[in-house]
Design a protein around this motif. Structure first.
Motif, PDB file in Angstrom:
ATOM      1  N   PHE A 179       0.817  -1.269  -0.067  1.00  0.00           N
ATOM      2  CA  PHE A 179      -0.058   0.149   0.032  1.00  0.00           C
ATOM      3  C   PHE A 179       0.751   1.215  -0.054  1.00  0.00           C
ATOM      4  O   PHE A 179       1.350   1.746   1.075  1.00  0.00           O
ATOM      5  N   PRO A 180       1.348   1.875  -1.307  1.00  0.00           N
ATOM      6  CA  PRO A 180       2.400   2.907  -1.390  1.00  0.00           C
ATOM      7  C   PRO A 180       1.703   4.194  -0.869  1.00  0.00           C
ATOM      8  O   PRO A 180       1.535   5.036  -1.934  1.00  0.00           O
ATOM      9  N   HIS A 181       1.075   4.624   0.391  1.00  0.00           N
ATOM     10  CA  HIS A 181       0.747   5.469   0.562  1.00  0.00           C
ATOM     11  C   HIS A 181       1.158   6.043   2.067  1.00  0.00           C
ATOM     12  O   HIS A 181       1.583   5.271   2.856  1.00  0.00           O
ATOM     13  N   ARG A 182       1.136   7.609   2.186  1.00  0.00           N
ATOM     14  CA  ARG A 182       1.230   7.960   3.702  1.00  0.00           C
ATOM     15  C   ARG A 182      -0.076   7.868   4.312  1.00  0.00           C
ATOM     16  O   ARG A 182      -0.950   8.371   4.073  1.00  0.00           O
ATOM     17  N   VAL A 183       0.098   7.065   5.604  1.00  0.00           N
ATOM     18  CA  VAL A 183      -0.936   6.753   6.474  1.00  0.00           C
ATOM     19  C   VAL A 183      -1.303   7.161   7.857  1.00  0.00           C
ATOM     20  O   VAL A 183       0.280   7.203   8.239  1.00  0.00           O
ATOM     21  N   ALA A 184      -1.880   7.737   8.409  1.00  0.00           N
ATOM     22  CA  ALA A 184      -2.179   7.757  10.039  1.00  0.00           C
ATOM     23  C   ALA A 184      -3.118   6.924  10.382  1.00  0.00           C
ATOM     24  O   ALA A 184      -4.266   6.741   9.688  1.00  0.00           O
ATOM     25  N   TYR A 185      -2.967   6.489  11.616  1.00  0.00           N
ATOM     26  CA  TYR A 185      -3.792   5.555  12.192  1.00  0.00           C
ATOM     27  C   TYR A 185      -4.552   6.230  13.424  1.00  0.00           C
ATOM     28  O   TYR A 185      -3.806   6.736  14.236  1.00  0.00           O
ATOM     29  N   HIS A 186      -5.689   6.035  13.479  1.00  0.00           N
ATOM     30  CA  HIS A 186      -6.636   6.336  14.533  1.00  0.00           C
ATOM     31  C   HIS A 186      -7.108   5.175  15.272  1.00  0.00           C
ATOM     32  O   HIS A 186      -7.896   4.536  14.940  1.00  0.00           O
ATOM     33  N   PRO A 187      -6.595   5.189  16.789  1.00  0.00           N
ATOM     34  CA  PRO A 187      -7.191   4.075  17.657  1.00  0.00           C
ATOM     35  C   PRO A 187      -8.520   4.299  18.226  1.00  0.00           C
ATOM     36  O   PRO A 187      -8.351   5.263  19.070  1.00  0.00           O
ATOM     37  N   SER A 188      -9.535   3.674  17.829  1.00  0.00           N
ATOM     38  CA  SER A 188     -10.738   4.089  18.347  1.00  0.00           C
ATOM     39  C   SER A 188     -10.719   3.494  19.704  1.00  0.00           C
ATOM     40  O   SER A 188      -9.919   3.000  20.243  1.00  0.00           O
ATOM     41  N   CYS A 189     -11.801   4.275  20.410  1.00  0.00           N
ATOM     42  CA  CYS A 189     -11.833   4.189  21.944  1.00  0.00           C
ATOM     43  C   CYS A 189     -11.953   2.628  22.501  1.00  0.00           C
ATOM     44  O   CYS A 189     -11.074   2.286  23.384  1.00  0.00           O
ATOM     45  N   HIS A 190     -12.857   1.922  21.692  1.00  0.00           N
ATOM     46  CA  HIS A 190     -13.072   0.591  22.311  1.00  0.00           C
ATOM     47  C   HIS A 190     -11.890  -0.221  22.092  1.00  0.00           C
ATOM     48  O   HIS A 190     -11.573  -1.061  23.028  1.00  0.00           O
ATOM     49  N   GLY A 191     -11.244  -0.135  20.947  1.00  0.00           N
ATOM     50  CA  GLY A 191     -10.045  -0.788  20.641  1.00  0.00           C
ATOM     51  C   GLY A 191      -8.698  -0.384  21.550  1.00  0.00           C
ATOM     52  O   GLY A 191      -8.055  -1.286  22.230  1.00  0.00           O
ATOM     53  N   LEU A 192      -8.806   0.889  22.016  1.00  0.00           N
ATOM     54  CA  LEU A 192      -7.572   1.307  22.827  1.00  0.00           C
ATOM     55  C   LEU A 192      -7.877   0.897  24.143  1.00  0.00           C
ATOM     56  O   LEU A 192      -7.004   0.618  24.994  1.00  0.00           O
ATOM     57  N   ARG A 193      -9.257   1.206  24.924  1.00  0.00           N
ATOM     58  CA  ARG A 193      -9.333   1.156  26.123  1.00  0.00           C
ATOM     59  C   ARG A 193     -10.033  -0.109  26.806  1.00  0.00           C
ATOM     60  O   ARG A 193      -9.811  -0.310  27.848  1.00  0.00           O
ATOM     61  N   LEU A 194     -10.791  -0.585  26.023  1.00  0.00           N
ATOM     62  CA  LEU A 194     -11.647  -1.909  26.269  1.00  0.00           C
ATOM     63  C   LEU A 194     -10.645  -3.259  26.054  1.00  0.00           C
ATOM     64  O   LEU A 194     -10.417  -4.147  26.696  1.00  0.00           O
TER      65      LEU A 194
ATOM     66  N   VAL B 273      -4.222   8.955   3.743  1.00  0.00           N
ATOM     67  CA  VAL B 273      -4.925   8.218   4.370  1.00  0.00           C
ATOM     68  C   VAL B 273      -5.232   8.260   5.839  1.00  0.00           C
ATOM     69  O   VAL B 273      -4.347   8.062   6.444  1.00  0.00           O
ATOM     70  N   LEU B 274      -6.275   8.255   6.474  1.00  0.00           N
ATOM     71  CA  LEU B 274      -6.252   8.000   7.739  1.00  0.00           C
ATOM     72  C   LEU B 274      -7.295   6.621   8.085  1.00  0.00           C
ATOM     73  O   LEU B 274      -8.194   6.402   7.565  1.00  0.00           O
ATOM     74  N   CYS B 275      -6.426   5.729   8.671  1.00  0.00           N
ATOM     75  CA  CYS B 275      -7.132   4.517   8.937  1.00  0.00           C
ATOM     76  C   CYS B 275      -7.440   4.149  10.125  1.00  0.00           C
ATOM     77  O   CYS B 275      -6.978   4.868  11.162  1.00  0.00           O
ATOM     78  N   GLY B 276      -8.354   3.050  10.794  1.00  0.00           N
ATOM     79  CA  GLY B 276      -8.706   2.662  11.918  1.00  0.00           C
ATOM     80  C   GLY B 276      -9.226   1.215  11.799  1.00  0.00           C
ATOM     81  O   GLY B 276      -9.483   0.698  10.652  1.00  0.00           O
ATOM     82  N   ALA B 277      -9.745   0.604  12.863  1.00  0.00           N
ATOM     83  CA  ALA B 277     -10.240  -0.432  13.068  1.00  0.00           C
ATOM     84  C   ALA B 277     -11.699  -0.644  13.102  1.00  0.00           C
ATOM     85  O   ALA B 277     -12.158  -1.686  13.541  1.00  0.00           O
ATOM     86  N   ASP B 278     -12.210   0.771  13.160  1.00  0.00           N
ATOM     87  CA  ASP B 278     -13.846   0.648  13.335  1.00  0.00           C
ATOM     88  C   ASP B 278     -14.438   1.422  12.466  1.00  0.00           C
ATOM     89  O   ASP B 278     -14.172   2.514  12.489  1.00  0.00           O
ATOM     90  N   ASN B 279     -15.289   0.951  11.417  1.00  0.00           N
ATOM     91  CA  ASN B 279     -15.885   1.793  10.591  1.00  0.00           C
ATOM     92  C   ASN B 279     -16.866   2.826  11.201  1.00  0.00           C
ATOM     93  O   ASN B 279     -17.185   3.733  10.332  1.00  0.00           O
ATOM     94  N   SER B 280     -17.446   2.677  12.345  1.00  0.00           N
ATOM     95  CA  SER B 280     -18.119   3.707  12.766  1.00  0.00           C
ATOM     96  C   SER B 280     -17.643   4.774  12.906  1.00  0.00           C
ATOM     97  O   SER B 280     -17.921   5.795  12.724  1.00  0.00           O
ATOM     98  N   CYS B 281     -16.368   4.883  13.498  1.00  0.00           N
ATOM     99  CA  CYS B 281     -15.637   6.073  13.825  1.00  0.00           C
ATOM    100  C   CYS B 281     -15.212   6.593  12.402  1.00  0.00           C
ATOM    101  O   CYS B 281     -15.217   7.782  12.355  1.00  0.00           O
ATOM    102  N   LEU B 282     -14.748   5.866  11.571  1.00  0.00           N
ATOM    103  CA  LEU B 282     -14.261   6.214  10.168  1.00  0.00           C
ATOM    104  C   LEU B 282     -15.372   7.030   9.404  1.00  0.00           C
ATOM    105  O   LEU B 282     -15.195   7.740   8.540  1.00  0.00           O
TER     106      LEU B 282
END
Length: 236
Positions: free
Chosen positions: A119-134, A195-204
């Protein structure tokens, strides 16, 4: 290894490409994936709004749908957290220990961080609250992203701050929700990421909506779609 995909209602209804990417990724890693057709909402919206009876009904239905599977994998930290943290209290203690968010299944169960992605792109990662804290996913998503060929991972300012979605919070407190979303978007734009990526499409979904309304070119993309991308099958 009997593995089932819990695609979640948000992905099924709005982001089916994430479900497809999850299956493609797991199959590339040698995992055969079933899709129980009886699955539906996990009950999180009802639970968070105080409708425990309706949430319990959905928990029972979900547990029955995934009976007999050794692992249940979902590309949603919030839904995984709902099953793991609250199903026992709703009378379904058996499903939680078998439920894994995608990145923890890859790292903890399959023992891989390099999934063969490109994936040849510059990417930032957003850790969603549930993934991060729970779920306490920690560095798992970042380790997977760092192993993607061509990908440049950049630090997101205020990464651990909530994006403002929060499920029904966004409906009940729209002004606060949007203000928080704008803070997250400003941080993403400042990184120069494509690209801003995350593991929760609700947040995205929330962040992506703010990005579009603000006229920004940064795309919100689920991590499964990045990890599934290869030179032969790039992300579309």
């Amino acid at each position: 290894m009997r593995v089932a995909l819990f695609v979640t209602c948000v992905n099924d209804a709005v982001y089916p490409a994430t479900g497809v990417a999850t299956v493609r990724l797991l199959e590339r890693l040698g995992v055969a994936v079933d899709f129980p057709a009886a699955q539906t909402c996990c009950g999180q919206p009802q639970y968070n709004t105080g409708y425990r009876g309706q949430a319990a009904t959905l928990a029972h239905r979900t547990a029955r749908a995934f009976e007999g599977y050794e692992y249940v994998v979902t590309p949603s930290g919030s839904c995984a957290a709902m099953v793991r943290d609250h199903y026992a209290g709703l009378g379904e203690p058996g499903l939680g220990p078998r439920t894994y968010e995608l990145t923890e299944f890859l790292v903890d169960v399959l023992g891989v961080t390099d999934v063969g992605a490109y994936f040849p792109h510059r990417v930032a990662y957003h850790p969603s609250c549930h993934g991060l804290r729970l779920l306490r996913l920690g560095e798992r998503p970042r380790r997977l992203l760092e192993a993607v060929r061509g990908l440049e991972l950049v630090e997101l300012p205020g990464a651990e701050e909530c994006c403002g979605f929060g499920g029904t919070f966004a409906v009940k407190n729209p002004a606060v929700s949007v203000a928080m979303g704008r803070d997250k978007v400003r941080g993403a734009v400042a990184t120069g990421a494509e690209v801003l990526c995350g593991a929760d499409n609700s947040c995205l979904m929330h962040i992506g909506g703010v990005l579009r309304r603000e006229g920004e070119r940064v795309r919100a993309v689920h991590i499964a779609e990045i990890l599934a991308a290869t030179e032969e099958e790039p992300l579309r």
